[in-house]
Write a protein that holds these residues in place. Structure first.
Motif, PDB file in Angstrom:
ATOM      1  N   MET A  64      22.022  53.447  40.477  1.00  9.64           N
ATOM      2  CA  MET A  64      22.709  52.402  39.839  1.00  9.64           C
ATOM      3  C   MET A  64      23.783  52.923  38.876  1.00  9.64           C
ATOM      4  N   GLU A  65      23.528  53.997  38.317  1.00  6.21           N
ATOM      5  CA  GLU A  65      24.526  54.573  37.440  1.00  6.21           C
ATOM      6  C   GLU A  65      25.792  54.900  38.215  1.00  6.21           C
ATOM      7  N   GLU A  66      25.567  55.340  39.396  1.00  2.00           N
ATOM      8  CA  GLU A  66      26.716  55.664  40.221  1.00  2.00           C
ATOM      9  C   GLU A  66      27.553  54.428  40.503  1.00  2.00           C
ATOM     10  N   ILE A  67      26.874  53.400  40.772  1.00  2.00           N
ATOM     11  CA  ILE A  67      27.563  52.147  41.085  1.00  2.00           C
ATOM     12  C   ILE A  67      28.312  51.689  39.843  1.00  2.00           C
ATOM     13  N   LEU A  68      27.657  51.829  38.702  1.00  5.48           N
ATOM     14  CA  LEU A  68      28.312  51.414  37.472  1.00  5.48           C
ATOM     15  C   LEU A  68      29.519  52.306  37.190  1.00  5.48           C
ATOM     16  N   GLN A  69      29.388  53.586  37.477  1.00  5.58           N
ATOM     17  CA  GLN A  69      30.508  54.489  37.261  1.00  5.58           C
ATOM     18  C   GLN A  69      31.649  54.150  38.229  1.00  5.58           C
ATOM     19  N   GLN A  70      31.275  53.860  39.449  1.00  5.25           N
ATOM     20  CA  GLN A  70      32.298  53.489  40.423  1.00  5.25           C
ATOM     21  C   GLN A  70      32.982  52.181  39.990  1.00  5.25           C
ATOM     22  N   LEU A  71      32.170  51.262  39.502  1.00  6.68           N
ATOM     23  CA  LEU A  71      32.745  50.002  39.023  1.00  6.68           C
ATOM     24  C   LEU A  71      33.645  50.264  37.823  1.00  6.68           C
ATOM     25  N   LEU A  72      33.183  51.143  36.950  1.00  4.86           N
ATOM     26  CA  LEU A  72      33.982  51.481  35.779  1.00  4.86           C
ATOM     27  C   LEU A  72      35.276  52.171  36.189  1.00  4.86           C
ATOM     28  N   GLN A  73      35.197  53.083  37.138  1.00  8.44           N
ATOM     29  CA  GLN A  73      36.406  53.746  37.626  1.00  8.44           C
ATOM     30  C   GLN A  73      37.330  52.719  38.286  1.00  8.44           C
ATOM     31  N   GLY A  74      36.764  51.830  39.076  1.00  6.10           N
ATOM     32  CA  GLY A  74      37.553  50.787  39.748  1.00  6.10           C
ATOM     33  C   GLY A  74      38.244  49.908  38.721  1.00  6.10           C
ATOM     34  N   MET A  75      37.513  49.596  37.645  1.00 10.31           N
ATOM     35  CA  MET A  75      38.075  48.752  36.603  1.00 10.31           C
ATOM     36  C   MET A  75      39.193  49.483  35.871  1.00 10.31           C
ATOM     37  N   GLU A  76      39.019  50.798  35.673  1.00 10.12           N
ATOM     38  CA  GLU A  76      40.055  51.575  35.010  1.00 10.12           C
ATOM     39  C   GLU A  76      41.302  51.658  35.891  1.00 10.12           C
ATOM     40  N   GLU A  77      41.091  51.835  37.192  1.00 10.08           N
ATOM     41  CA  GLU A  77      42.227  51.857  38.113  1.00 10.08           C
ATOM     42  C   GLU A  77      42.934  50.499  38.107  1.00 10.08           C
ATOM     43  N   ILE A  78      42.142  49.443  38.100  1.00 10.36           N
ATOM     44  CA  ILE A  78      42.716  48.087  38.043  1.00 10.36           C
ATOM     45  C   ILE A  78      43.486  47.935  36.738  1.00 10.36           C
ATOM     46  N   LYS A  79      42.898  48.467  35.642  1.00 16.45           N
ATOM     47  CA  LYS A  79      43.549  48.371  34.350  1.00 16.45           C
ATOM     48  C   LYS A  79      44.876  49.132  34.375  1.00 16.45           C
ATOM     49  N   LYS A  80      44.882  50.366  34.966  1.00 18.12           N
ATOM     50  CA  LYS A  80      46.113  51.154  35.068  1.00 18.12           C
ATOM     51  C   LYS A  80      47.149  50.399  35.916  1.00 18.12           C
ATOM     52  N   THR A  81      46.680  49.848  37.021  1.00 19.44           N
ATOM     53  CA  THR A  81      47.586  49.106  37.910  1.00 19.44           C
ATOM     54  C   THR A  81      48.154  47.907  37.182  1.00 19.44           C
ATOM     55  N   LEU A  82      47.310  47.227  36.421  1.00 20.04           N
ATOM     56  CA  LEU A  82      47.776  46.069  35.653  1.00 20.04           C
ATOM     57  C   LEU A  82      48.800  46.506  34.600  1.00 20.04           C
ATOM     58  N   GLN A  83      48.529  47.650  33.953  1.00 16.38           N
ATOM     59  CA  GLN A  83      49.482  48.149  32.963  1.00 16.38           C
ATOM     60  C   GLN A  83      50.813  48.513  33.626  1.00 16.38           C
ATOM     61  N   GLN A  84      50.748  49.153  34.799  1.00 17.68           N
ATOM     62  CA  GLN A  84      51.969  49.488  35.527  1.00 17.68           C
ATOM     63  C   GLN A  84      52.737  48.207  35.905  1.00 17.68           C
ATOM     64  N   HIS A  85      52.007  47.253  36.401  1.00 18.15           N
ATOM     65  CA  HIS A  85      52.639  45.975  36.785  1.00 18.15           C
ATOM     66  C   HIS A  85      53.210  45.263  35.563  1.00 18.15           C
ATOM     67  N   THR A  86      52.523  45.377  34.425  1.00 20.42           N
ATOM     68  CA  THR A  86      53.019  44.775  33.194  1.00 20.42           C
ATOM     69  C   THR A  86      54.334  45.459  32.791  1.00 20.42           C
ATOM     70  N   GLU A  87      54.374  46.788  32.888  1.00 20.10           N
ATOM     71  CA  GLU A  87      55.594  47.511  32.560  1.00 20.10           C
ATOM     72  C   GLU A  87      56.739  47.117  33.500  1.00 20.10           C
ATOM     73  N   ILE A  88      56.418  47.045  34.794  1.00 20.87           N
ATOM     74  CA  ILE A  88      57.433  46.642  35.787  1.00 20.87           C
ATOM     75  C   ILE A  88      57.919  45.224  35.473  1.00 20.87           C
ATOM     76  N   LEU A  89      57.005  44.332  35.138  1.00 19.79           N
ATOM     77  CA  LEU A  89      57.376  42.955  34.792  1.00 19.79           C
ATOM     78  C   LEU A  89      58.261  42.936  33.545  1.00 19.79           C
ATOM     79  N   GLN A  90      57.942  43.779  32.567  1.00 15.41           N
ATOM     80  CA  GLN A  90      58.767  43.842  31.363  1.00 15.41           C
ATOM     81  C   GLN A  90      60.172  44.354  31.705  1.00 15.41           C
ATOM     82  N   GLN A  91      60.246  45.387  32.565  1.00 13.46           N
ATOM     83  CA  GLN A  91      61.546  45.902  32.985  1.00 13.46           C
ATOM     84  C   GLN A  91      62.344  44.807  33.709  1.00 13.46           C
ATOM     85  N   HIS A  92      61.662  44.095  34.605  1.00 14.80           N
ATOM     86  CA  HIS A  92      62.318  43.014  35.341  1.00 14.80           C
ATOM     87  C   HIS A  92      62.755  41.898  34.386  1.00 14.80           C
ATOM     88  N   THR A  93      61.944  41.651  33.388  1.00 13.43           N
ATOM     89  CA  THR A  93      62.292  40.621  32.399  1.00 13.43           C
ATOM     90  C   THR A  93      63.529  41.050  31.620  1.00 13.43           C
TER      91      THR A  93
END
Length: 143
Positions: free
Chosen positions: A1-30
């Motif tokens: 279960m720890e592995e799953i939680l770590q994978q979920l945590l890694q997935g969430m961090e990747e999602i967070k990075k992707t969201l931050q990248q998209h936020t930056e791109i949106l700011q540039q576009h704005t």
């Protein structure tokens, strides 16, 4: 279960990075959109200025058109007056000038003929006077 939680945590961090990248791109576009909006506003102002200038030119052209119409009407009036009043008078004057010229030519011819007759008469009288003087001189000599 720890592995799953770590994978979920890694997935969430990747999602967070992707969201931050998209936020930056949106700011540039704005920011780009804001710049384009400013440029469009500037162009709109320039177009409004050009529209005002074109309206002024249109008003000037309308005034010139009215002046041209007025001048054309005046020209037509002048042409009509020339055709109806002045040309007939000029023609009458020209005819009178021609008539007067013909009269002068006839008078000159008549005067030339009269002068010829007078010249003949003078020559005749001179000849007769000369003959009479000669006859008088002969009579004086004969006496």
């Amino acid at each position: 279960m720890e592995e799953i939680l770590q994978q979920l945590l890694q997935g969430m961090e990747e999602i967070k990075k992707t969201l931050q990248q998209h936020t930056e791109i949106l700011q540039q576009h704005t920011e780009t959109l804001q710049q384009h909006t400013e440029i469009l506003q500037q162009h709109t102002e320039i177009l409004q200025q050009h529209t005002e200038i074109l309206q002024q030119h249109t008003e000037t052209l309308n005034q010139h058109s009215k002046q041209l119409d007025y001048l054309q009407q005046r020209q037509i009036r002048i042409e009509n007056r020339l055709d109806n009043e002045l040309l007939p008078k000029i023609n009458v004057l020209f005819d009178a000038f021609e008539l007067r010229g013909d009269e002068i030519a006839q008078l000159r011819k008549h005067l030339d003929e009269r002068l010829d007759v007078i010249t003949l008469d003078i020559n005749y009288l001179l000849g007769k006077t000369a003959r009479q003087e000669t006859a008088l001189m002969e009579l004086r000599k004969a006496r």
